[in-house]
Enzyme design. Structure first.
Site, short mmCIF file in Angstrom:
data_model
loop_
_atom_site.label_atom_id
_atom_site.label_comp_id
_atom_site.label_asym_id
_atom_site.label_seq_id
_atom_site.Cartn_x
_atom_site.Cartn_y
_atom_site.Cartn_z
CG HIS A 1 -124.15 -37.19 -39.29
ND1 HIS A 1 -123.46 -38.00 -38.42
CD2 HIS A 1 -123.27 -36.85 -40.25
CE1 HIS A 1 -122.23 -38.16 -38.85
NE2 HIS A 1 -122.08 -37.46 -39.96
CD GLU B 1 -116.73 -29.58 -36.10
OE1 GLU B 1 -116.98 -30.20 -37.16
OE2 GLU B 1 -115.92 -30.00 -35.24
#
Length: 326
Positions: A129, A60
């Protein structure tokens, strides 16, 4: 007009802007040939090629670092963070680089990056998540934070975000992806980034919410209407900046306010909304401002998720309490 699900509206917005601007790029983990873990980018690589829609390594920080560099070279990157719980790896790039570039350059350089990411509960995802981390990015100066509650807004807000010259974090609720459909215009249209939306008019109580909790709040408004109670529902849409003008106007109209969020009570943006209403409209209120949120605990494992998340029953209970206060 075409009937689209929430995720189809997202895909259509991406396709529209890829067609309209050849400087627009879409990239992230598995967004190319596979079309993304939720198929939000399904078919886009085949249509626009690997130079415009492409996969990245599972990193990321690298994804957002690449986005910043491309934006400085005149592109409009649309990176995807596969789940917003993975944003921590990219926070140095987001808060330390992307958000500060315009200030560092005295307003002479824009970084039009739109970071897309799914978040939110209700689908029993694994740990890390579904967490609601929107307040973390909404508290970073220099960023816009947007989260739509329906397909129409999803497309219009995403197009506005992509065309905007500021860095935008665009949060898409997991539960909404395939659970709702609506009529969505074909082609390009924009929904303003900084404007809350009064999705239901009312006179007795204002419920302020965002993302999936807007739809839970509408269920409550419809139920209370059958009992003669008129509830106004305001969808924030933008979490940074927040449209306090619309919020205060509604509070002064109904004199009773309830703020709803999926995030834990100590997280989210409800506390900011409550404090601003208290400063700007306290003398117009006939009852204490109410809040509905998740508990102040770590996000639970899937088996406990339905009990942990705030729902229409929780909102209704608090709404009745506020309406009955005198």
């Amino acid at each position: 007009m075409a009937t689209m699900s929430y995720i189809q509206a997202i895909t259509d917005a991406l396709r529209t802007q890829l067609k309209n601007d050849d400087k627009t790029l879409v990239f992230g983990e598995d967004v190319g040939k596979n079309g993304g873990v939720f198929r939000a980018t399904d078919g886009l690589q085949a249509e626009f090629g690997e130079d415009r829609v492409f996969d990245t390594p599972l990193a990321e920080s690298g994804i957002i670092g690449l986005s910043t560099g491309l934006a400085l070279q005149g592109f409009r990157p649309i990176p995807e963070i596969q789940f917003f719980g993975f944003v921590f790896e990219a926070m140095d790039q987001i808060a330390g680089q992307l958000s500060r570039t315009r200030y560092r350059t005295n307003g002479t350089v824009n970084v039009p990056v739109t970071i897309r990411s799914p978040f939110g509960g209700g689908t029993h995802t694994p740990e890390m998540h579904a967490d609601s981390l929107e307040a973390m990015v909404a508290s970073v100066p220099g960023l816009r934070v947007v989260t739509p509650s329906n397909p129409y807004d999803a497309k219009g807000l995403l197009i506005s975000a992509i065309k905007n010259n500021d860095p935008v974090v665009f949060l898409e609720n997991l539960k909404l992806y395939r659970s709702m459909k609506a009529d969505v215009p074909e082609g390009e249209y924009e929904v303003p980034l900084d404007k809350a939306n009064v999705v239901r008019e009312g006179t007795d109580l204002t419920i302020i919410a965002y993302s999936a909790e807007v739809n839970e709040s509408l269920k409550v408004a419809e139920k209370l209407e059958k009992e003669g109670k008129s509830v106004e529902v305001v969808d924030l849409r933008s979490l940074a900046p927040i449209d306090f003008e619309t919020i205060v106007k509604s509070a002064e109209k109904t004199h009773r306010v309830l703020v709803v969020q999926e995030a834990q009570r100590l997280a989210g943006v409800a506390s900011k909304v409550v404090s601003e209403i208290s400063e700007r409209a306290i003398l117009s209120l006939d009852a204490p401002i109410g809040r509905v949120s998740a508990p102040d605990t770590i996000y639970p494992f899937g088996l406990a998720e339905d009990d942990w998340l705030p729902n229409a029953e929780d909102i209704e209970a608090k709404a009745r309490e506020i309406l009955e206060f005198n």
